[in-house]
Design an enzyme around this catalytic site. Structure first.
Site, short mmCIF file in Angstrom:
data_model
loop_
_atom_site.label_atom_id
_atom_site.label_comp_id
_atom_site.label_asym_id
_atom_site.label_seq_id
_atom_site.Cartn_x
_atom_site.Cartn_y
_atom_site.Cartn_z
N GLU A 108 0.86 -1.18 0.00
CA GLU A 108 0.00 0.00 0.00
C GLU A 108 0.90 1.22 0.00
O GLU A 108 2.00 1.20 0.55
CB GLU A 108 -0.95 0.00 1.19
CG GLU A 108 -0.26 -0.08 2.51
CD GLU A 108 -1.18 -0.49 3.64
OE1 GLU A 108 -0.94 -0.02 4.75
OE2 GLU A 108 -2.10 -1.27 3.41
N TYR A 120 6.69 1.77 -8.44
CA TYR A 120 5.97 0.50 -8.35
C TYR A 120 5.32 0.15 -9.69
O TYR A 120 5.37 -1.00 -10.13
CB TYR A 120 4.90 0.55 -7.25
CG TYR A 120 5.46 0.77 -5.87
CD1 TYR A 120 6.67 0.21 -5.46
CD2 TYR A 120 4.78 1.57 -4.95
CE1 TYR A 120 7.17 0.42 -4.18
CE2 TYR A 120 5.27 1.79 -3.67
CZ TYR A 120 6.47 1.20 -3.30
OH TYR A 120 6.97 1.42 -2.03
#
Length: 153
Positions: A108, A120
């Protein structure tokens, strides 16, 4: 980019990574949280300069349970951000979790953390969910978390 090593966290590293944690995160983990003893499914590694192993550039805390890897904490020292070290550390984390049997990796990230989200996504993580008002903000408000996943199989 200099030579580097990604090595298991040593108890002697806690002071250095606590200093990085304090500077890298808005709501940092405490030294006692960072000093947690590794359990069977937990992986704690640091990214060091090979020429000066006492220089820690970053670290990650992850775990793998039943084929699912989870990033618990990851940080690059702010003095080294924007130099490609995040890419190196994330590669090391993915390799570690793949090696211990992860079929996927979950994490997260704050919605406002544009550089981390871009990193990411470049590594193949995709947004699978949004947790509303998950993270505290300095001004007392809250912001959403992006839940991201990377399939390894």
């Amino acid at each position: 980019m200099s030579d580097y090593q990604i090595t298991p966290l040593d108890h002697d590293d806690i002071e250095r990574i606590t200093a990085i944690e304090q500077r890298a995160h808005l709501f940092p983990w405490s030294a006692s949280q960072l000093a947690v003893s590794p359990r069977q499914f937990d992986y704690h590694y640091v990214l060091r300069l090979a020429t000066t192993p006492s220089t820690i550039i970053g670290y990650f805390y992850a775990r793998c349970i039943a084929g699912e890897g989870e990033v618990l904490n990851i940080a690059i020292d702010p003095d080294y951000q924007g130099q490609g070290w995040g890419w190196v550390l994330l590669n090391g984390m993915i390799t570690t979790l793949r090696h211990v049997g992860a079929d996927s990796i979950w994490l997260e990230v704050r919605e406002s953390n544009i550089p981390a989200k871009a990193l990411y996504q470049k590594h193949g993580f995709r947004v699978v969910h949004r947790r509303q008002q998950y993270y505290r903000c300095a001004d007392g408000h809250r912001e959403d978390a992006w839940i991201m996943e990377k399939r390894l199989t």
